[in-house]
Design a protein around this motif. Structure first.
Motif, mmCIF file in Angstrom:
data_model
loop_
_atom_site.group_PDB
_atom_site.id
_atom_site.type_symbol
_atom_site.label_atom_id
_atom_site.label_comp_id
_atom_site.label_asym_id
_atom_site.label_seq_id
_atom_site.Cartn_x
_atom_site.Cartn_y
_atom_site.Cartn_z
ATOM 1 N N LEU A 1 -74.831 -54.783 70.970
ATOM 2 C CA LEU A 1 -73.920 -55.682 70.118
ATOM 3 C C LEU A 1 -74.081 -56.914 69.926
ATOM 4 O O LEU A 1 -73.965 -57.669 68.702
ATOM 5 C CB LEU A 1 -72.519 -55.278 70.708
ATOM 6 C CG LEU A 1 -72.053 -53.737 71.024
ATOM 7 C CD1 LEU A 1 -70.435 -53.664 71.711
ATOM 8 C CD2 LEU A 1 -71.983 -53.167 69.633
ATOM 9 N N GLU A 2 -74.622 -57.541 70.989
ATOM 10 C CA GLU A 2 -74.940 -58.911 71.070
ATOM 11 C C GLU A 2 -76.086 -59.498 70.145
ATOM 12 O O GLU A 2 -76.092 -60.279 69.356
ATOM 13 C CB GLU A 2 -75.225 -59.795 72.395
ATOM 14 C CG GLU A 2 -73.922 -59.477 73.345
ATOM 15 C CD GLU A 2 -73.887 -57.924 73.877
ATOM 16 O OE1 GLU A 2 -74.872 -57.182 73.716
ATOM 17 O OE2 GLU A 2 -72.722 -57.455 74.408
ATOM 18 N N ARG A 3 -77.104 -58.631 70.036
ATOM 19 C CA ARG A 3 -78.641 -58.938 69.467
ATOM 20 C C ARG A 3 -78.828 -58.111 68.537
ATOM 21 O O ARG A 3 -79.911 -58.393 67.647
ATOM 22 C CB ARG A 3 -79.564 -58.961 70.658
ATOM 23 C CG ARG A 3 -80.924 -60.009 70.338
ATOM 24 C CD ARG A 3 -81.576 -60.426 71.650
ATOM 25 N NE ARG A 3 -82.678 -61.296 71.187
ATOM 26 C CZ ARG A 3 -83.971 -60.473 71.358
ATOM 27 N NH1 ARG A 3 -84.236 -59.596 71.750
ATOM 28 N NH2 ARG A 3 -84.855 -61.440 70.881
ATOM 29 N N GLY A 4 -78.046 -57.324 67.986
ATOM 30 C CA GLY A 4 -78.641 -56.281 66.919
ATOM 31 C C GLY A 4 -79.741 -55.635 67.285
ATOM 32 O O GLY A 4 -79.916 -54.860 68.516
ATOM 33 N N MET B 1 -88.533 -54.907 54.886
ATOM 34 C CA MET B 1 -88.164 -53.499 54.634
ATOM 35 C C MET B 1 -86.552 -53.667 54.473
ATOM 36 O O MET B 1 -86.208 -53.118 53.422
ATOM 37 C CB MET B 1 -88.640 -52.516 55.541
ATOM 38 C CG MET B 1 -90.258 -52.111 55.455
ATOM 39 S SD MET B 1 -90.458 -50.917 56.442
ATOM 40 C CE MET B 1 -92.345 -50.715 55.918
ATOM 41 N N ILE B 2 -85.924 -54.149 55.454
ATOM 42 C CA ILE B 2 -84.641 -54.419 55.504
ATOM 43 C C ILE B 2 -84.094 -55.420 54.301
ATOM 44 O O ILE B 2 -83.190 -54.919 53.594
ATOM 45 C CB ILE B 2 -84.160 -54.997 56.816
ATOM 46 C CG1 ILE B 2 -84.162 -54.054 57.827
ATOM 47 C CG2 ILE B 2 -82.819 -55.614 56.582
ATOM 48 C CD1 ILE B 2 -84.190 -54.461 59.391
ATOM 49 N N VAL C 1 -81.077 -47.142 60.594
ATOM 50 C CA VAL C 1 -81.773 -47.076 62.059
ATOM 51 C C VAL C 1 -81.509 -46.192 62.794
ATOM 52 O O VAL C 1 -80.809 -45.140 62.909
ATOM 53 C CB VAL C 1 -80.909 -48.363 62.702
ATOM 54 C CG1 VAL C 1 -81.566 -48.416 64.417
ATOM 55 C CG2 VAL C 1 -81.096 -49.796 61.973
ATOM 56 N N LEU C 2 -82.773 -45.745 63.306
ATOM 57 C CA LEU C 2 -83.057 -44.522 64.027
ATOM 58 C C LEU C 2 -83.294 -44.779 65.699
ATOM 59 O O LEU C 2 -84.106 -45.573 65.754
ATOM 60 C CB LEU C 2 -84.294 -43.585 63.585
ATOM 61 C CG LEU C 2 -84.147 -42.890 62.269
ATOM 62 C CD1 LEU C 2 -83.691 -43.547 61.267
ATOM 63 C CD2 LEU C 2 -85.385 -41.969 62.144
ATOM 64 N N ALA C 3 -82.296 -44.330 66.509
ATOM 65 C CA ALA C 3 -82.157 -44.825 67.815
ATOM 66 C C ALA C 3 -81.734 -43.739 68.730
ATOM 67 O O ALA C 3 -80.834 -43.073 68.475
ATOM 68 C CB ALA C 3 -81.295 -46.080 67.848
ATOM 69 N N ASP C 4 -82.590 -43.225 69.459
ATOM 70 C CA ASP C 4 -82.053 -42.338 70.621
ATOM 71 C C ASP C 4 -81.211 -42.993 71.778
ATOM 72 O O ASP C 4 -81.253 -44.186 71.620
ATOM 73 C CB ASP C 4 -83.430 -41.360 71.278
ATOM 74 C CG ASP C 4 -84.332 -42.350 71.996
ATOM 75 O OD1 ASP C 4 -83.848 -42.758 73.178
ATOM 76 O OD2 ASP C 4 -85.470 -42.577 71.497
ATOM 77 N N PRO D 1 -79.579 -58.823 62.720
ATOM 78 C CA PRO D 1 -78.318 -58.432 63.445
ATOM 79 C C PRO D 1 -77.577 -57.188 62.957
ATOM 80 O O PRO D 1 -78.104 -56.653 61.930
ATOM 81 C CB PRO D 1 -77.336 -59.640 62.884
ATOM 82 C CG PRO D 1 -77.945 -59.978 61.588
ATOM 83 C CD PRO D 1 -79.568 -59.887 61.753
ATOM 84 N N LEU D 2 -76.597 -56.637 63.448
ATOM 85 C CA LEU D 2 -76.025 -55.363 63.331
ATOM 86 C C LEU D 2 -75.207 -55.568 61.635
ATOM 87 O O LEU D 2 -75.057 -54.564 60.996
ATOM 88 C CB LEU D 2 -74.903 -55.023 64.111
ATOM 89 C CG LEU D 2 -75.271 -54.576 65.508
ATOM 90 C CD1 LEU D 2 -74.204 -54.322 66.587
ATOM 91 C CD2 LEU D 2 -76.131 -53.315 65.437
ATOM 92 N N SER D 3 -74.902 -56.628 61.208
ATOM 93 C CA SER D 3 -74.416 -56.989 60.024
ATOM 94 C C SER D 3 -75.108 -56.533 58.883
ATOM 95 O O SER D 3 -74.867 -56.286 57.797
ATOM 96 C CB SER D 3 -73.844 -58.270 59.796
ATOM 97 O OG SER D 3 -75.056 -59.358 59.936
#
Length: 250
Positions: free
Chosen positions: A173-176, A191-192, A200-203, A217-219
């Motif tokens: 949450l803090e660093r994306g 690419m973004i 985003v693909l994340a296990d 960042p998450l934004s």
């Protein structure tokens, strides 16, 4: 390392008993792990470092959480529509997505992953989908089977795509979103920047984790595909950024 990953900490006496070695042997091993950046020694044992610059080689990572990555890959591939232009960065999870692309027409795909490009070529030749594949060049990293660097970033800056599929080393949450290699994270950033929608693909092992280099960042993220449901403490932030969470269930 397996116990450290699972529990977040290890204690010298317990390791000594478990592996039938002296406590001094355990301490020497923990010193070596700390030098490699894989552990941080504390009184009586060691903990995981908050940040790590180490990433296992590509082939080794392919074996880790293979079933979860396949599920995530299939769910991510479902987000691709005929006629899409997409970018796929390097990663074992994005590789599983590339393998799962089928039944789509007129796709245009950019990638800097040699492994992804190879499997896309096989699928294209086998008629699983139709379209074009562009391999974005740069400096070859044989260990990670990738191409990256300023040349590749310059090439990517000339394109605009509908969707970018990004594999990561960590998300918090803090660093994306973050990853390990400076050059490869540079390619992911381009690419973004080129994409209308970033996925985003994340296990589960990547959640709450911060890797060496920040990507974005998450934004700047529009959707997250994972093998687990979103953590409850994340829901407010996800809603605030209008991030779609997709749980890959099968």
């Amino acid at each position: 390392m397996e116990q450290l990953k699972q529990e977040g900490q290890v204690k010298v006496p317990e390791l000594s008993h478990r592996f039938t070695v002296s406590e001094e042997t355990v301490r020497r091993d923990l010193i070596l792990l700390e030098k490699e950046g894989l552990a941080k020694r504390v009184y009586g044992g060691a903990v995981l470092p908050k940040l790590t610059s180490y990433e296992p080689p590509y082939l080794q990572r392919q074996k880790d959480k293979a079933e979860e990555k396949e599920r995530i890959g299939r769910a991510a591939a479902e987000l691709i529509e005929s006629g899409d232009t997409i970018a796929i960065d390097i990663g074992t999870t994005t590789l599983e997505m590339a393998k799962a692309i089928a039944g789509r027409e007129r796709l245009t795909i950019l990638t800097n992953s040699l492994a992804v490009a190879y499997h896309l070529m096989e699928s294209l030749n086998g008629g699983r989908f139709s379209g074009k594949i562009f391999v974005v060049g740069g400096e070859l990293n044989p260990e990670q089977q990738s191409l990256s660097g300023t040349i590749g970033e310059h090439i990517l800056s000339q394109f605009r795509v509908d969707k970018a599929f990004i594999s990561i080393g960590g998300i918090s949450l803090e660093r994306g979103i973050s990853d390990y290699d400076v050059d490869e994270t540079g390619m992911s950033r381009r690419m973004i920047e080129a994409a209308s929608r970033t996925i985003v693909l994340a296990d589960a092992s990547k959640l709450g984790k911060e890797a060496f280099v920040e990507i974005a960042p998450l934004s700047q993220v529009h959707a997250i595909v994972s093998d687990v449901a979103a953590p409850k403490e994340w829901l407010q932030t996800l809603r605030g950024h209008r991030i779609q969470w997709i749980e890959a269930t099968n």
